[in-house]
Design a protein around this motif. Structure first.
Motif, short mmCIF file in Angstrom:
data_model
loop_
_atom_site.label_atom_id
_atom_site.label_comp_id
_atom_site.label_asym_id
_atom_site.label_seq_id
_atom_site.Cartn_x
_atom_site.Cartn_y
_atom_site.Cartn_z
N UNK A 40 10.82 4.87 4.21
CA UNK A 40 10.18 4.06 3.17
C UNK A 40 11.24 3.53 2.21
N UNK A 41 11.15 2.23 1.89
CA UNK A 41 12.14 1.63 1.01
C UNK A 41 11.52 1.06 -0.26
N UNK A 42 10.20 0.93 -0.29
CA UNK A 42 9.53 0.39 -1.46
C UNK A 42 8.06 0.74 -1.35
N UNK A 43 7.41 0.93 -2.49
CA UNK A 43 5.97 1.25 -2.47
C UNK A 43 5.32 0.73 -3.74
N UNK A 44 4.09 0.29 -3.59
CA UNK A 44 3.32 -0.13 -4.76
C UNK A 44 1.86 0.24 -4.54
N UNK A 45 1.16 0.35 -5.65
CA UNK A 45 -0.27 0.68 -5.63
C UNK A 45 -1.01 -0.35 -6.45
N UNK A 46 -2.21 -0.63 -6.04
CA UNK A 46 -3.11 -1.46 -6.84
C UNK A 46 -4.52 -0.92 -6.66
N UNK A 47 -5.41 -1.34 -7.52
CA UNK A 47 -6.78 -0.90 -7.35
C UNK A 47 -7.36 -1.58 -6.13
N UNK A 48 -8.22 -0.88 -5.45
CA UNK A 48 -8.86 -1.38 -4.24
C UNK A 48 -10.21 -1.95 -4.60
#
Length: 123
Positions: A114-122
Motif C-alpha cells: 500500500x502506498x496511499x489511502x483515503x477514506x470518505x463517507x459512503x
C-alpha cells in the motif's frame, strides 16, 4: 480472482485484522514510514501518529465489515475500493461508520504494497 488481486485483498484483510487487534507491529511493517492517511474528515495523518492513537485507544477499532470490494490493476499499480462499515471509537465517540476506503498499491518484485489511502463517507 487473479493471484495479484488475491494478494492485494490479503494485505487489506491483514490491515483490518491488525486494526481490530491493536497489532501496531504488523501495521508498522505493512505501511512505509512516510505513509499518510487521509481520513474522512480530510485530516492527513502520519503513520506514527496513527499507530500511537491505536495504542493509546484514541482510535479503537472493534470490528470491520467489508460490504463490497473492487480491485483494479494497471501494470504495477492497483487500486482497492472497499465500501465498509467500521465499528470504532474515535476520539471518544463510538459509532458504526459507513465509509469508502480507497487504497493504492504498488507492486515491487512479487509483492503488493500500500502506498496511499483515503477514506470518505459512503452513500
Amino acid at each position: 480472482m487473479s493471484d495479484d488481486k488475491q494478494q492485494i485483498l490479503a494485505v487489506y484483510e491483514r490491515i483490518n485484522d491488525a486494526m481490530v487487534n491493536k497489532d501496531t507491529e504488523t501495521l508498522n511493517t505493512i505501511f512505509e514510514d512516510n505513509h499518510k492517511f487521509v481520513h474522512m474528515s480530510g485530516y492527513q495523518q502520519r503513520k506514527q501518529e496513527w499507530l500511537e492513537q491505536i495504542e493509546n485507544e484514541k482510535m479503537r477499532y472493534f470490528k470491520t465489515m467489508p460490504q463490497k470490494t473492487t480491485i483494479t490493476i494497471n501494470g504495477h499499480t492497483a487500486i482497492l475500493i472497499c465500501d465498509i462499515k467500521i465499528d470504532a471509537r474515535i476520539y471518544g465517540i463510538r459509532n458504526t461508520w459507513s465509509m469508502r476506503v480507497k487504497m493504492y498499491f504498488e507492486k515491487r518484485g512479487d509483492n503488493w504494497h500500500p502506498v496511499n489511502a483515503s477514506e470518505s463517507t459512503s452513500n
